[in-house]
Write an enzyme that holds these catalytic residues in place. Structure first.
Site, PDB file in Angstrom:
ATOM      1  N   ASP A 103       0.829  -1.252  -0.048  1.00 31.16           N
ATOM      2  CA  ASP A 103      -0.143   0.036   0.107  1.00 31.16           C
ATOM      3  C   ASP A 103       0.865   1.140  -0.058  1.00 31.16           C
ATOM      4  OD1 ASP A 103      -2.117  -1.810   0.166  1.00 31.16           O
ATOM      5  OD2 ASP A 103      -2.291  -1.757   2.324  1.00 31.16           O
ATOM      6  N   LYS A 104       0.218   2.344  -0.335  1.00 32.44           N
ATOM      7  CA  LYS A 104       0.898   3.709  -0.544  1.00 32.44           C
ATOM      8  C   LYS A 104       1.696   3.955   1.114  1.00 32.44           C
ATOM      9  CE  LYS A 104       0.449   8.505  -1.680  1.00 32.44           C
ATOM     10  NZ  LYS A 104      -0.622   9.445  -1.957  1.00 32.44           N
TER      11      LYS A 104
END
Ligand code: URA
Length: 233
Positions: A103-104
């Protein structure tokens, strides 16, 4: 067999025009003999090609280990955000892609390669390659939650998750080993036990571990041994 200028681009990271210039200037030897023809067909595994006396080794595939920082997205291109490939400074990234996704806001180990076969094997649900994460949690982790994670939890998919291995470092910090790679899996698993992941970092994928001396945002090539071990997974 491949063209000499293509070989120089792939092994030395030169552009086509740089490779042609090197050849024209007489900086390239083929098996000890000066060679100037860009279109000359060489055998990349048998011939010895040197640029300014330095031998160029041909590698069919490329493998990089990136310490992903938060804030970049795991994609090959994006119009609005920096991607993990943007961090591979000085590397020709055109054929590269990340193996799986973080994920970011997740940090840690990310393998980037152009080896589709290895990527496919590492991500295959059948192979059950272990991924180890370090997580800081919102709430104290209870022994009941640990037990549920270890047995598999319902995260809203058709099947419950496969059993995870959990190591409690302290009340709110855990290491979690999972052998699947479902979307937001770790976050959803902790949600399923009424907790929340506040910080997440991947520490390893199969035999490949995040080195202590690789700072956030930095990358390095995998060693031959690391590649060999990954291929045995
Ligand atoms: N699980 C998550 O929830 N996020 C990641 O980035 C990786 C695993």
């Amino acid at each position: 067999m491949m063209r000499l200028d293509k070989f120089l681009c792939e092994t030395g990271g030169y552009s086509r025009s740089e490779a042609k210039e090197l050849l024209k200037k007489g900086n390239v030897t083929l098996n000890g003999q000066l060679e100037k023809k860009a279109e000359y067909k060489i055998n990349e595994t048998l011939d010895t090609i040197k640029v300014n006396g330095i031998a160029m080794n041909y590698e069919k595939n490329h493998y990089y280990l990136l310490h992903k920082p938060a804030g970049v997205i795991t994609a090959t291109e994006d119009n609005r955000h920096h991607t993990v490939l943007d961090l591979l400074d000085g590397i020709d990234t055109r054929k590269l892609f990340p193996v799986g996704r973080l994920d970011k806001d997740t940090e840690g180990l990310l393998l980037i390669t152009d080896d589709g076969e290895l990527s496919h094997r590492l991500l295959s649900p059948r192979k059950q390659v272990e991924k180890k994460y370090y997580a800081i949690l919102r709430d104290v982790i209870t022994s009941e939650a640990v037990s549920r994670l270890e047995h598999g939890v319902d995260i809203g998919d058709t099947d419950i998750t496969l059993p995870a291995k959990v190591k409690c470092l302290n009340e709110r910090e855990i290491e979690l080993i999972i052998c699947e790679g479902r979307y937001h899996q770790v976050k959803r698993m902790l949600q399923a036990v009424n907790n929340e992941v506040k910080y997440l970092k991947r520490l390893s994928m199969g035999s490949l571990c995040l080195p202590d001396d690789l700072s956030k945002g930095m990358f390095r090539r995998l060693t031959t041994e690391e590649v060999y071990k990954l291929k045995q997974e």
